[in-house]
Design a protein around this motif. Structure first.
Motif, PDB file in Angstrom:
ATOM      1  N   LEU A  77       0.871  -1.271   0.055  1.00  0.00           N
ATOM      2  CA  LEU A  77       0.081  -0.195   0.112  1.00  0.00           C
ATOM      3  C   LEU A  77       0.863   1.321  -0.016  1.00  0.00           C
ATOM      4  O   LEU A  77       0.504   2.232  -0.468  1.00  0.00           O
ATOM      5  N   ILE A  78       1.813   1.235   0.617  1.00  0.00           N
ATOM      6  CA  ILE A  78       3.051   2.569   0.562  1.00  0.00           C
ATOM      7  C   ILE A  78       3.378   2.720  -0.618  1.00  0.00           C
ATOM      8  O   ILE A  78       3.574   3.884  -1.092  1.00  0.00           O
ATOM      9  N   LEU A  79       3.669   1.572  -1.398  1.00  0.00           N
ATOM     10  CA  LEU A  79       4.047   1.952  -2.861  1.00  0.00           C
ATOM     11  C   LEU A  79       2.983   2.564  -3.642  1.00  0.00           C
ATOM     12  O   LEU A  79       3.307   2.900  -4.886  1.00  0.00           O
ATOM     13  N   THR A  80       1.789   2.206  -3.358  1.00  0.00           N
ATOM     14  CA  THR A  80       0.737   2.789  -4.231  1.00  0.00           C
ATOM     15  C   THR A  80       0.469   4.515  -3.804  1.00  0.00           C
ATOM     16  O   THR A  80      -0.445   5.100  -4.213  1.00  0.00           O
ATOM     17  N   ASP A  81       1.474   4.979  -2.825  1.00  0.00           N
ATOM     18  CA  ASP A  81       1.165   6.495  -2.458  1.00  0.00           C
ATOM     19  C   ASP A  81      -0.081   6.516  -1.649  1.00  0.00           C
ATOM     20  O   ASP A  81      -0.609   7.457  -2.038  1.00  0.00           O
ATOM     21  N   THR A  82      -0.496   5.728  -0.878  1.00  0.00           N
ATOM     22  CA  THR A  82      -1.720   5.673  -0.152  1.00  0.00           C
ATOM     23  C   THR A  82      -1.741   6.429   1.181  1.00  0.00           C
ATOM     24  O   THR A  82      -2.470   7.266   1.489  1.00  0.00           O
ATOM     25  N   PHE A  83      -0.352   6.442   1.683  1.00  0.00           N
ATOM     26  CA  PHE A  83      -0.076   7.190   3.061  1.00  0.00           C
ATOM     27  C   PHE A  83       0.395   8.500   2.733  1.00  0.00           C
ATOM     28  O   PHE A  83       0.274   9.247   3.642  1.00  0.00           O
ATOM     29  N   HIS A  84       1.197   8.841   1.917  1.00  0.00           N
ATOM     30  CA  HIS A  84       1.916  10.129   1.809  1.00  0.00           C
ATOM     31  C   HIS A  84       2.354  10.179   0.316  1.00  0.00           C
ATOM     32  O   HIS A  84       2.682   9.229  -0.314  1.00  0.00           O
ATOM     33  N   TYR A  89       3.377  16.049  -6.914  1.00  0.00           N
ATOM     34  CA  TYR A  89       3.609  14.945  -7.607  1.00  0.00           C
ATOM     35  C   TYR A  89       2.279  14.499  -8.455  1.00  0.00           C
ATOM     36  O   TYR A  89       1.432  14.102  -7.749  1.00  0.00           O
ATOM     37  N   LYS A  90       2.364  14.485  -9.636  1.00  0.00           N
ATOM     38  CA  LYS A  90       1.403  14.015 -10.474  1.00  0.00           C
ATOM     39  C   LYS A  90       1.624  12.900 -11.089  1.00  0.00           C
ATOM     40  O   LYS A  90       1.975  12.854 -12.388  1.00  0.00           O
ATOM     41  N   PRO A  91       1.314  11.681 -10.610  1.00  0.00           N
ATOM     42  CA  PRO A  91       1.571  10.378 -11.291  1.00  0.00           C
ATOM     43  C   PRO A  91       0.755  10.190 -12.444  1.00  0.00           C
ATOM     44  O   PRO A  91      -0.125  10.534 -12.571  1.00  0.00           O
ATOM     45  N   LYS A  92       1.244   9.228 -13.329  1.00  0.00           N
ATOM     46  CA  LYS A  92       0.576   8.889 -14.395  1.00  0.00           C
ATOM     47  C   LYS A  92       0.086   7.515 -14.122  1.00  0.00           C
ATOM     48  O   LYS A  92       0.455   6.934 -13.071  1.00  0.00           O
ATOM     49  N   GLY A  93      -1.200   7.262 -14.848  1.00  0.00           N
ATOM     50  CA  GLY A  93      -2.016   5.860 -14.577  1.00  0.00           C
ATOM     51  C   GLY A  93      -2.318   5.820 -13.327  1.00  0.00           C
ATOM     52  O   GLY A  93      -2.084   4.483 -12.819  1.00  0.00           O
ATOM     53  N   GLU A  94      -2.843   6.588 -12.476  1.00  0.00           N
ATOM     54  CA  GLU A  94      -3.466   6.274 -11.152  1.00  0.00           C
ATOM     55  C   GLU A  94      -4.352   5.528 -10.942  1.00  0.00           C
ATOM     56  O   GLU A  94      -4.653   4.640 -10.135  1.00  0.00           O
ATOM     57  N   ILE A  95      -5.195   4.900 -12.104  1.00  0.00           N
ATOM     58  CA  ILE A  95      -6.155   3.874 -12.211  1.00  0.00           C
ATOM     59  C   ILE A  95      -5.386   2.447 -11.819  1.00  0.00           C
ATOM     60  O   ILE A  95      -6.241   1.719 -11.013  1.00  0.00           O
ATOM     61  N   PHE A  96      -4.171   2.437 -12.120  1.00  0.00           N
ATOM     62  CA  PHE A  96      -3.433   1.209 -11.615  1.00  0.00           C
ATOM     63  C   PHE A  96      -3.018   1.301 -10.207  1.00  0.00           C
ATOM     64  O   PHE A  96      -2.972   0.134  -9.541  1.00  0.00           O
ATOM     65  N   SER A  97      -2.816   2.333  -9.661  1.00  0.00           N
ATOM     66  CA  SER A  97      -2.481   2.384  -8.231  1.00  0.00           C
ATOM     67  C   SER A  97      -3.976   2.168  -7.441  1.00  0.00           C
ATOM     68  O   SER A  97      -3.974   1.400  -6.492  1.00  0.00           O
ATOM     69  N   TRP A  98      -5.027   2.594  -7.901  1.00  0.00           N
ATOM     70  CA  TRP A  98      -6.413   2.396  -7.137  1.00  0.00           C
ATOM     71  C   TRP A  98      -6.765   0.859  -7.446  1.00  0.00           C
ATOM     72  O   TRP A  98      -7.037   0.341  -6.554  1.00  0.00           O
ATOM     73  N   ILE A  99      -6.517   0.297  -8.685  1.00  0.00           N
ATOM     74  CA  ILE A  99      -6.907  -1.250  -8.615  1.00  0.00           C
ATOM     75  C   ILE A  99      -5.782  -1.904  -7.663  1.00  0.00           C
ATOM     76  O   ILE A  99      -6.458  -2.790  -7.045  1.00  0.00           O
ATOM     77  N   ALA A 100      -4.716  -1.503  -7.630  1.00  0.00           N
ATOM     78  CA  ALA A 100      -3.656  -2.339  -6.705  1.00  0.00           C
ATOM     79  C   ALA A 100      -4.198  -2.189  -5.132  1.00  0.00           C
ATOM     80  O   ALA A 100      -4.133  -3.004  -4.301  1.00  0.00           O
ATOM     81  N   ARG A 101      -4.492  -0.845  -4.808  1.00  0.00           N
ATOM     82  CA  ARG A 101      -5.192  -0.650  -3.317  1.00  0.00           C
ATOM     83  C   ARG A 101      -6.354  -1.506  -2.978  1.00  0.00           C
ATOM     84  O   ARG A 101      -6.519  -2.243  -2.151  1.00  0.00           O
ATOM     85  N   ALA A 102      -7.437  -1.758  -3.945  1.00  0.00           N
ATOM     86  CA  ALA A 102      -8.481  -2.484  -3.885  1.00  0.00           C
ATOM     87  C   ALA A 102      -8.048  -3.970  -3.722  1.00  0.00           C
ATOM     88  O   ALA A 102      -8.648  -4.780  -2.835  1.00  0.00           O
ATOM     89  N   ALA A 182       3.073  -2.923 -10.263  1.00  0.00           N
ATOM     90  CA  ALA A 182       4.179  -2.982 -11.221  1.00  0.00           C
ATOM     91  C   ALA A 182       4.038  -2.119 -12.412  1.00  0.00           C
ATOM     92  O   ALA A 182       5.130  -1.446 -12.862  1.00  0.00           O
ATOM     93  N   ILE A 183       2.698  -2.088 -12.923  1.00  0.00           N
ATOM     94  CA  ILE A 183       2.451  -1.187 -13.960  1.00  0.00           C
ATOM     95  C   ILE A 183       2.676   0.195 -13.756  1.00  0.00           C
ATOM     96  O   ILE A 183       3.256   1.070 -14.344  1.00  0.00           O
ATOM     97  N   TYR A 184       2.025   0.689 -12.345  1.00  0.00           N
ATOM     98  CA  TYR A 184       2.022   1.984 -11.676  1.00  0.00           C
ATOM     99  C   TYR A 184       3.292   2.382 -11.598  1.00  0.00           C
ATOM    100  O   TYR A 184       3.625   3.500 -11.921  1.00  0.00           O
ATOM    101  N   LEU A 185       4.226   1.444 -10.866  1.00  0.00           N
ATOM    102  CA  LEU A 185       5.607   2.205 -10.783  1.00  0.00           C
ATOM    103  C   LEU A 185       6.331   2.123 -11.890  1.00  0.00           C
ATOM    104  O   LEU A 185       7.265   3.289 -11.925  1.00  0.00           O
ATOM    105  N   THR A 186       6.341   1.387 -12.777  1.00  0.00           N
ATOM    106  CA  THR A 186       7.156   1.323 -14.122  1.00  0.00           C
ATOM    107  C   THR A 186       6.812   2.610 -14.965  1.00  0.00           C
ATOM    108  O   THR A 186       7.766   3.258 -15.292  1.00  0.00           O
ATOM    109  N   ILE A 187       5.425   2.993 -15.043  1.00  0.00           N
ATOM    110  CA  ILE A 187       5.140   3.914 -16.113  1.00  0.00           C
ATOM    111  C   ILE A 187       5.655   5.474 -15.356  1.00  0.00           C
ATOM    112  O   ILE A 187       5.661   6.217 -16.275  1.00  0.00           O
ATOM    113  N   ASN A 188       5.673   5.353 -13.946  1.00  0.00           N
ATOM    114  CA  ASN A 188       6.240   6.560 -13.243  1.00  0.00           C
ATOM    115  C   ASN A 188       7.829   6.373 -13.002  1.00  0.00           C
ATOM    116  O   ASN A 188       8.105   7.619 -12.490  1.00  0.00           O
TER     117      ASN A 188
END
Length: 240
Positions: A77-84, A89-102, A182-188
């Motif tokens: 969850l920390i890697l998805t930028d959930t806590f801080h 910072y304007k990341p790309k592909g935030e949809i992947f971050s939200w999918i990962a969180r869920a 992995a997709i979220y971190l790679t594209i960013n």
């Protein structure tokens, strides 16, 4: 935050890697769940584990494993930028971050349920059965009936230890979480392709099983991917 990531995604998986080497597999059909887990078992390549120490170990294994898996979930969850996250910072592909969180939420919930029923509770049940039988409080027939009931519950389609709704929900959720992350971190540009591939490999191996040898392989891949991530982002901060 880096210390928390180290605890959650390096230290915890390392402990899990070692413990899962002693988590047997393939015992459901032969000789049967209770027939195998009720007694210590020597090493047998068929069951993959290096050894099995008996029901007390089954109980202890899952008592320790459950909170460590939750820590792994927190680390993901920390890697998805959930806590801080820096407001700038304007990341790309935030949809992947939200999918990962869920998916991480589903993974942590159902993996905890699975370990609670098929690990912690089952371990204590096997111990108590042995104690009651040794004390003469239940007969051989009573013990057989109880063990038959536990064997049936082990393969129950909703809460069983293998192939159940609870088991499959947690397993597929971690694969979806790892892939999306992995997709979220790679594209960013926060994780190299090698680290991303290892992270996806972790999700796939854990989806297959957390018992030996898939579990140790999964957590080993996670440790390497996490070290790559921590090292890469340390260098990124130095360059910045």
């Amino acid at each position: 935050m880096r210390l928390m990531l180290f605890i959650c995604l390096v230290l915890s998986p390392l402990i899990l890697l070692g413990m899962e080497l002693f988590h047997p597999a393939h015992f459901t059909a032969n000789p049967g769940m209770t027939a195998y887990l009720c007694h210590p078992q020597p090493h047998d390549p068929h069951y993959d584990a290096l050894s099995y120490f008996g029901p007390n170990w089954w109980f202890l294994l899952h008592m320790v494993q459950t909170p460590l898996v939750v820590l792994v979930g927190i680390g993901l969850l920390i890697l998805t930028d959930t806590f801080h996250r820096d407001p700038a910072y304007k990341p790309k592909g935030e949809i992947f971050s939200w999918i990962a969180r869920a998916a991480i939420f589903v993974f942590v919930v159902y993996f905890t349920v699975l370990d609670s029923i098929g690990g912690i509770a089952l371990g204590r049940q096997l111990i108590v059965i042995d104690q009651l039988f040794a004390a003469g409080e239940i007969s051989t027939y009573d013990a057989h009936v109880i063990q038959r009931f536990l064997d049936v519950m082990w393969v129950d389609s909703w809460i069983g230890g293998i192939g159940s709704f609870v088991s499959l929900a947690g397993s597929w959720a971690v694969f979806i979480a790892a892939t999306s992350l992995a997709i979220y971190l790679t594209i960013n540009k926060r994780m190299h392709l090698l680290g991303a591939a290892l992270l996806i490999g972790f999700g796939w191996e854990l989806q297959v099983a957390h018992a030996s040898y898939h579990g140790p392989i999964a957590f080993g891949l996670l440790v390497i991917a996490s070290i790559i991530y921590l090292y890469q982002n340390r260098l990124s901060k130095q360059v910045a």
